[in-house]
Design a protein around this motif. Structure first.
Motif, PDB file in Angstrom:
ATOM      1  N   THR A  73       4.539   7.525   2.557  1.00 38.17           N
ATOM      2  CA  THR A  73       4.682   6.089   2.312  1.00 38.17           C
ATOM      3  C   THR A  73       3.896   5.633   1.091  1.00 38.17           C
ATOM      4  N   ASP A  74       2.668   6.103   0.945  1.00 34.17           N
ATOM      5  CA  ASP A  74       1.841   5.682  -0.195  1.00 34.17           C
ATOM      6  C   ASP A  74       2.484   6.074  -1.517  1.00 34.17           C
TER       7      ASP A  74
ATOM      8  N   ASP B   9       5.520   3.848  -2.220  1.00 33.95           N
ATOM      9  CA  ASP B   9       5.142   2.494  -2.630  1.00 33.95           C
ATOM     10  C   ASP B   9       4.660   2.464  -4.077  1.00 33.95           C
ATOM     11  N   LYS B  10       4.017   3.542  -4.523  1.00 34.71           N
ATOM     12  CA  LYS B  10       3.580   3.605  -5.920  1.00 34.71           C
ATOM     13  C   LYS B  10       4.765   3.749  -6.868  1.00 34.71           C
TER      14      LYS B  10
ATOM     15  N   SER C 188       6.776  -2.902  -1.779  1.00 37.47           N
ATOM     16  CA  SER C 188       6.968  -1.899  -0.736  1.00 37.47           C
ATOM     17  C   SER C 188       8.312  -1.212  -0.899  1.00 37.47           C
ATOM     18  N   ALA C 189       8.302   0.101  -0.733  1.00 36.79           N
ATOM     19  CA  ALA C 189       9.542   0.872  -0.839  1.00 36.79           C
ATOM     20  C   ALA C 189      10.355   0.842   0.445  1.00 36.79           C
ATOM     21  N   GLN C 190       9.787   0.302   1.508  1.00 37.96           N
ATOM     22  CA  GLN C 190      10.458   0.255   2.813  1.00 37.96           C
ATOM     23  C   GLN C 190      10.883   1.648   3.281  1.00 37.96           C
TER      24      GLN C 190
END
Length: 252
Positions: free
Chosen positions: A68-69, A72-73, A79-81
C-alpha cells in the motif's frame, strides 16, 4: 514500472506514451466496460484477490504486486485505493468529431482538472456526443481529470484543438449553431436551443472572452436568487450541468 507511472503525471509524457493512469477499482472497471485498452495494473494482493477485480476480463494484462505504501507514493492522488493501471489515451480529430456530433461541448480555458473531469462526466450523463478541449484547458487525460470523470471519458468522443476560432469555424462548417455560457445571456429557462449545436464554456475566472462572445449565435445564462451578496458565481461545472440539461432535453 515506477518511472512509467510517475512520468505520466506530465502531459508531454502522456502524449508521447499515449497512456495515462487510472486510480482504484471503479476507474478500472469503467475503462474496461467502455472498451478502453489497459496497459498494465499494479496493486496489492488484496486488490487482486477481490471479487470485483477477478470479474474483470484482463487475461493478457501484466500485473505487478506492491504494498500500500509503495502504491500511494506512485499514485497521482493522495491514495491509490490499492490499485493503479495504465490506460491507452484515445483523442479524436476535432474536425471529424464535430462533423459527426449532434451536440459538442467546447472548453475554453477551463484549467482546474476537477472541473474538467466533472464537465466530461456531466456531458456523458446527458448524452452529449463530444467534448473538445481548447487552449489553456487542463489535459483531458490528466489522472485527476480521469478520476473526476468517473467513467465519462469512455462514453463521449474527446478531442483537443488549441485554436478556438478555428474550432468554432469547424463547427459552423458542420452546420452547428454556436452557443456560449455567459452571465449576460438568455436565462436558461427561456432558452430554446436547436441541434446540431456547439456549447462553449469559458474559464472559471473570466468566462468567455469578448471575441468568443462575438463569435457565438446566442449566450445563455443561469440566473440565481437576488439575495446572494457574498456569492460571486456558480462553479463552472455546476452551471454547465444546468445548461447541458436544458440543451439536451429541450432541443427538438
Amino acid at each position: 514500472m515506477s518511472t512509467t507511472l510517475t512520468s505520466l503525471q506530465s502531459r508531454p509524457n502522456r502524449q508521447r506514451a499515449q497512456l495515462s493512469v487510472l486510480v482504484g477499482i471503479r476507474a478500472v472497471e469503467a475503462a474496461v466496460q467502455g472498451g478502453a485498452r489497459i496497459g498494465h495494473v499494479i496493486g496489492t494482493e488484496t486488490a487482486f484477490n477481490a471479487p470485483r477485480f477477478r470479474q474483470l476480463d484482463l487475461p493478457d494484462v501484466p500485473r505487478y504486486i506492491a504494498d500500500t505504501d509503495t502504491l500511494d507514493k506512485l499514485a497521482p492522488v493522495a491514495s491509490a485505493q490499492g490499485l493503479l493501471a495504465t490506460v491507452r489515451i484515445s483523442l479524436h480529430n476535432a474536425a471529424s468529431v464535430l462533423e459527426r456530433a449532434t451536440t459538442a461541448l467546447l472548453l475554453d480555458g477551463v484549467q482546474d482538472p476537477g472541473n474538467v473531469g466533472t464537465l466530461i462526466r456531466t456531458a456523458a450523463w446527458f448524452g452529449v456526443d463530444a467534448v473538445v478541449a481548447g487552449a489553456q484547458t487542463a489535459g483531458l487525460f490528466h489522472p485527476s481529470v480521469l478520476r473526476a470523470g468517473m467513467g465519462g471519458h469512455w462514453d463521449v468522443a474527446l478531442a483537443r484543438h488549441d485554436d478556438l476560432s478555428e474550432t468554432v469555424a469547424l463547427a459552423r462548417r458542420a452546420g452547428m449553431t454556436c452557443y456560449g455560457a455567459d452571465m449576460g445571456g438568455t436565462p436558461v429557462q427561456y432558452w430554446h436551443p436547436v441541434q446540431p449545436s456547439l456549447l462553449i464554456v469559458g474559464s472559471e475566472a473570466h468566462g468567455l472572452s469578448a471575441a468568443r462572445l462575438d463569435a457565438i449565435d446566442e449566450p445563455v445564462s443561469v440566473s440565481g436568487s437576488a439575495d446572494h451578496p457574498a456569492t460571486e458565481s456558480l462553479n463552472v461545472a455546476v452551471a454547465s450541468g444546468i445548461v447541458m440539461h436544458r440543451w439536451t432535453v429541450a432541443a427538438p
